[in-house]
Write a protein that holds these residues in place. Structure first.
Motif, short mmCIF file in Angstrom:
data_model
loop_
_atom_site.label_atom_id
_atom_site.label_comp_id
_atom_site.label_asym_id
_atom_site.label_seq_id
_atom_site.Cartn_x
_atom_site.Cartn_y
_atom_site.Cartn_z
N GLN A 27 49.29 -6.64 -17.73
CA GLN A 27 49.81 -5.99 -16.54
C GLN A 27 49.28 -4.56 -16.47
O GLN A 27 49.31 -3.83 -17.47
N ASP A 28 48.77 -4.15 -15.33
CA ASP A 28 48.34 -2.76 -15.15
C ASP A 28 49.60 -1.92 -14.94
O ASP A 28 50.31 -2.10 -13.94
N PRO A 29 49.94 -1.00 -15.87
CA PRO A 29 51.17 -0.22 -15.72
C PRO A 29 51.24 0.53 -14.39
O PRO A 29 52.32 0.70 -13.83
N ALA A 30 50.08 0.96 -13.87
CA ALA A 30 50.06 1.70 -12.61
C ALA A 30 50.40 0.82 -11.42
O ALA A 30 50.77 1.31 -10.35
N ALA A 31 50.30 -0.51 -11.60
CA ALA A 31 50.58 -1.44 -10.49
C ALA A 31 52.01 -1.96 -10.51
O ALA A 31 52.38 -2.79 -9.68
N CYS A 32 52.82 -1.49 -11.46
CA CYS A 32 54.21 -1.93 -11.53
C CYS A 32 54.98 -1.44 -10.31
O CYS A 32 54.72 -0.35 -9.79
N PRO A 33 55.95 -2.21 -9.83
CA PRO A 33 56.74 -1.77 -8.67
C PRO A 33 57.53 -0.52 -8.99
O PRO A 33 57.89 -0.28 -10.14
N PRO A 34 57.79 0.31 -7.99
CA PRO A 34 58.56 1.55 -8.22
C PRO A 34 59.97 1.23 -8.70
O PRO A 34 60.53 0.18 -8.36
N THR A 35 60.53 2.13 -9.50
CA THR A 35 61.88 1.92 -10.05
C THR A 35 62.76 3.12 -9.76
O THR A 35 62.27 4.22 -9.46
N LYS A 36 64.05 2.90 -9.87
CA LYS A 36 65.03 3.98 -9.75
C LYS A 36 65.19 4.66 -11.11
O LYS A 36 64.81 4.11 -12.13
N ASP A 37 65.78 5.85 -11.10
CA ASP A 37 65.99 6.59 -12.35
C ASP A 37 66.78 5.77 -13.37
O ASP A 37 66.50 5.82 -14.57
N TYR A 38 67.80 5.03 -12.90
CA TYR A 38 68.65 4.28 -13.83
C TYR A 38 67.92 3.08 -14.44
O TYR A 38 68.44 2.44 -15.35
N GLU A 39 66.72 2.77 -13.94
CA GLU A 39 65.94 1.66 -14.50
C GLU A 39 64.92 2.14 -15.54
O GLU A 39 64.21 1.32 -16.13
N HIS A 40 64.86 3.45 -15.76
CA HIS A 40 63.94 3.98 -16.77
C HIS A 40 64.34 3.50 -18.16
O HIS A 40 65.52 3.23 -18.43
N VAL A 41 63.36 3.38 -19.04
CA VAL A 41 63.61 2.95 -20.42
C VAL A 41 62.89 3.88 -21.39
O VAL A 41 61.90 4.53 -21.03
N CYS A 42 63.40 3.92 -22.61
CA CYS A 42 62.77 4.75 -23.65
C CYS A 42 62.08 3.85 -24.66
O CYS A 42 62.67 2.89 -25.17
N GLY A 43 60.81 4.14 -24.93
CA GLY A 43 60.05 3.37 -25.91
C GLY A 43 60.23 3.94 -27.30
O GLY A 43 60.72 5.06 -27.48
N THR A 44 59.83 3.18 -28.31
CA THR A 44 59.93 3.65 -29.68
C THR A 44 58.95 4.80 -29.97
O THR A 44 59.01 5.41 -31.03
N ASP A 45 58.07 5.09 -29.00
CA ASP A 45 57.18 6.25 -29.13
C ASP A 45 57.84 7.51 -28.55
O ASP A 45 57.19 8.54 -28.40
N ASN A 46 59.14 7.39 -28.22
CA ASN A 46 59.93 8.49 -27.65
C ASN A 46 59.38 8.96 -26.30
O ASN A 46 59.50 10.12 -25.95
N ARG A 47 58.80 8.02 -25.58
CA ARG A 47 58.29 8.31 -24.23
C ARG A 47 59.11 7.54 -23.20
O ARG A 47 59.43 6.37 -23.41
N THR A 48 59.45 8.20 -22.10
CA THR A 48 60.20 7.55 -21.03
C THR A 48 59.24 6.79 -20.12
O THR A 48 58.26 7.36 -19.63
N TYR A 49 59.53 5.51 -19.91
CA TYR A 49 58.73 4.67 -19.01
C TYR A 49 59.55 4.39 -17.76
O TYR A 49 60.78 4.32 -17.81
N ASP A 50 58.84 4.21 -16.64
CA ASP A 50 59.54 3.98 -15.37
C ASP A 50 60.33 2.67 -15.35
O ASP A 50 61.23 2.50 -14.55
#
Length: 225
Positions: A27-50
């Motif tokens: 999946q191309d991360p840039a092609a993912c559908p837009p999300t709301k703030d409450y749908e954000h997730v935190c990865g184990t790399d301590n980076r917030t993903y949409d």
């Protein structure tokens, strides 16, 4: 559409080649559908993903690298400071978790009184006994002492909720063992509210084989059967 019933694992999407044969690509991360703030997730790399689409798409693109192997969903919501869990807190964690599981089941039962479908008939019969017991501690923010007293006095009310949660998680495959990926949905949703859950699951794995057996799970929650 040859991709209609073609399944790809998370982070990959189906793509038909020139011959119309379906196969999975990242999946191309840039092609993912837009999300709301409450749908954000935190990865184990301590980076917030949409969202999970962006996270798993990124993980797929890093496949075969050390960074890709180490990247997982850490918890739901934007990354934030998670305080370390103290020995005292981890000792008290099962008290709150048991009470929470019992109240989740009672909530499901109350919903099923109007529109059945969440619990099976067998599950409803189990929860009905807890629901109708007038000694039941109602949901609320109770002191540790009260939760401990209630567990000792009404032990039988807590056995089924603990077993129920294990079997809800034990799905891929159903083998009476919980893997990291099977524990992930519960852990990821609770980390922002219950910062001891990671350490709790780690310490539940008594033999350190990276699997939590039903016996280990029950022992962690103080269930004797």
């Amino acid at each position: 559409d040859t991709c209609r019933n073609f399944h790809c694992k998370r982070g990959k999407v189906c793509h038909a080649d020139k011959q119309g044969k379906p196969h999975c690509i990242c999946q191309d991360p840039a092609a993912c559908p837009p999300t709301k703030d409450y749908e954000h997730v935190c990865g184990t790399d301590n980076r917030t993903y949409d969202g999970t689409c962006q996270l798993f798409g990124t993980k797929c693109q890093l496949e075969g690298t050390k960074m890709g192997r180490q990247l997982h969903l850490d918890y739901m919501g934007s990354c934030k400071y998670i305080p370390p869990c103290t020995d005292y807190e981890v000792d008290q964690f099962p008290l709150r978790m048991r009470d929470w599981l019992k109240n989740i089941l009672i909530q499901y039962y109350e919903r099923d009184l109007n529109t059945s479908g969440i619990l099976t008939e067998k599950q409803r019969n189990k929860v009905k006994k807890i629901y109708q017991n007038d000694r039941r501690l109602v949901a609320g923010d109770h002191p540790v002492e009260l939760l401990l007293h209630d567990f000792e006095k009404n032990y039988h009310m807590y056995v089924y909720p603990v077993h129920w949660q294990f079997h809800q998680l034990d799905q891929h495959p159903v083998d009476r063992l919980l893997t990291h990926s099977e524990l992930a949905p519960l852990r990821a949703s609770l980390v922002p509210m219950e910062h001891c859950i990671t350490r709790f699951f780690q310490e539940c794995d008594g033999d350190q084989d990276k699997l939590v057996a039903l016996k280990e799970w029950c022992h962690c929650f103080g269930i004797k059967e």
